[in-house]
Design a protein around this motif. Structure first.
Motif, mmCIF file in Angstrom:
data_model
loop_
_atom_site.group_PDB
_atom_site.id
_atom_site.type_symbol
_atom_site.label_atom_id
_atom_site.label_comp_id
_atom_site.label_asym_id
_atom_site.label_seq_id
_atom_site.Cartn_x
_atom_site.Cartn_y
_atom_site.Cartn_z
ATOM 1 N N ASP A 120 88.237 -18.292 -95.851
ATOM 2 C CA ASP A 120 88.238 -17.454 -97.060
ATOM 3 C C ASP A 120 88.926 -16.096 -96.844
ATOM 4 O O ASP A 120 88.810 -15.211 -97.683
ATOM 5 N N GLN A 121 89.647 -15.958 -95.736
ATOM 6 C CA GLN A 121 90.300 -14.677 -95.421
ATOM 7 C C GLN A 121 91.429 -14.385 -96.414
ATOM 8 O O GLN A 121 92.159 -15.279 -96.813
ATOM 9 N N GLN A 122 91.548 -13.126 -96.796
ATOM 10 C CA GLN A 122 92.592 -12.684 -97.725
ATOM 11 C C GLN A 122 93.498 -11.673 -97.019
ATOM 12 O O GLN A 122 93.049 -10.931 -96.137
ATOM 13 N N PHE A 123 94.754 -11.621 -97.440
ATOM 14 C CA PHE A 123 95.689 -10.682 -96.828
ATOM 15 C C PHE A 123 95.245 -9.236 -97.041
ATOM 16 O O PHE A 123 95.466 -8.387 -96.180
ATOM 17 N N SER A 124 94.574 -8.950 -98.144
ATOM 18 C CA SER A 124 94.102 -7.577 -98.383
ATOM 19 C C SER A 124 93.120 -7.145 -97.292
ATOM 20 O O SER A 124 93.116 -5.975 -96.890
ATOM 21 N N SER A 125 92.312 -8.069 -96.772
ATOM 22 C CA SER A 125 91.395 -7.745 -95.673
ATOM 23 C C SER A 125 92.155 -7.485 -94.385
ATOM 24 O O SER A 125 91.780 -6.613 -93.598
ATOM 25 N N VAL A 126 93.222 -8.232 -94.164
ATOM 26 C CA VAL A 126 94.065 -8.030 -92.983
ATOM 27 C C VAL A 126 94.727 -6.656 -93.061
ATOM 28 O O VAL A 126 94.757 -5.914 -92.073
ATOM 29 N N GLU A 127 95.233 -6.306 -94.233
ATOM 30 C CA GLU A 127 95.834 -4.976 -94.429
ATOM 31 C C GLU A 127 94.813 -3.877 -94.136
ATOM 32 O O GLU A 127 95.131 -2.892 -93.467
ATOM 33 N N GLU A 128 93.607 -4.056 -94.635
ATOM 34 C CA GLU A 128 92.551 -3.063 -94.422
ATOM 35 C C GLU A 128 92.217 -2.931 -92.936
ATOM 36 O O GLU A 128 92.070 -1.818 -92.423
ATOM 37 N N LEU A 129 92.098 -4.059 -92.235
ATOM 38 C CA LEU A 129 91.804 -4.021 -90.794
ATOM 39 C C LEU A 129 92.890 -3.263 -90.044
ATOM 40 O O LEU A 129 92.594 -2.363 -89.247
ATOM 41 N N LEU A 130 94.145 -3.604 -90.274
ATOM 42 C CA LEU A 130 95.238 -2.963 -89.537
ATOM 43 C C LEU A 130 95.334 -1.474 -89.844
ATOM 44 O O LEU A 130 95.569 -0.663 -88.952
ATOM 45 N N THR A 131 95.113 -1.114 -91.101
ATOM 46 C CA THR A 131 95.177 0.304 -91.491
ATOM 47 C C THR A 131 94.027 1.092 -90.863
ATOM 48 O O THR A 131 94.239 2.152 -90.270
ATOM 49 N N LYS A 132 92.816 0.564 -90.954
ATOM 50 C CA LYS A 132 91.656 1.260 -90.370
ATOM 51 C C LYS A 132 91.777 1.348 -88.846
ATOM 52 O O LYS A 132 91.455 2.382 -88.259
ATOM 53 N N ALA A 133 92.235 0.278 -88.213
ATOM 54 C CA ALA A 133 92.405 0.301 -86.758
ATOM 55 C C ALA A 133 93.479 1.304 -86.357
ATOM 56 O O ALA A 133 93.349 1.989 -85.342
#
Length: 138
Positions: free
Chosen positions: A116-129
């Motif tokens: 159920d992973q979405q690209f918006s979550s990936v964007e959020e992870l990379l930005t926060k990291a």
């Protein structure tokens, strides 16, 4: 908090296709300019830029159509000289810390592949990291 500098452009197809020894030979002749390896914060934003440019995927590092997962984008950046192995390891550490802060205790590449992973979550992870790395001076 200061904003992150704009990430360098994602590697072009030409850069992706030329083998490293040929790129180094061309650089020695002055016909090619190798990129300057990035610190972890910039590397994470470059990873996001690569995913925006070539597309995001799950379950494999690179699809036949050229889409990449997070790890595939990092492999591309490392292979093309945009990040050193040590800086990449530190970037991965910042991603893992960001996931742990959100209560997720799994490897980032397994998290990327959740059904159920979405690209918006990936964007959020990379930005926060990236912000976490920047706050730690990297």
């Amino acid at each position: 908090m200061r904003g992150l500098p704009a990430p360098a452009a994602a590697p072009t197809w030409g850069h992706r296709l030329l083998p490293a020894p040929l790129r180094h030979l061309l650089a020695d002749l002055g016909w090619w300019y190798n990129p300057t390896p990035a610190p972890p914060s910039t590397h994470l934003m470059q990873t996001l830029a690569v995913l925006h440019r070539y597309g995001w995927c799950q379950s494999q590092d690179v699809t036949p159509s050229g889409r990449l997962c997070i790890r595939g984008a990092q492999n591309l950046l490392q292979r093309t000289g945009h990040v050193t192995p040590a800086a990449r390891r530190r970037a991965v550490h910042h991603m893992q810390q960001t996931l742990a802060a959100a209560g997720i205790h799994m490897q980032f590449f397994a998290w990327n592949d959740l059904p159920d992973q979405q690209f918006s979550s990936v964007e959020e992870l990379l930005t926060k990291a990236s912000y976490r790395a920047r706050a730690n001076g990297e």
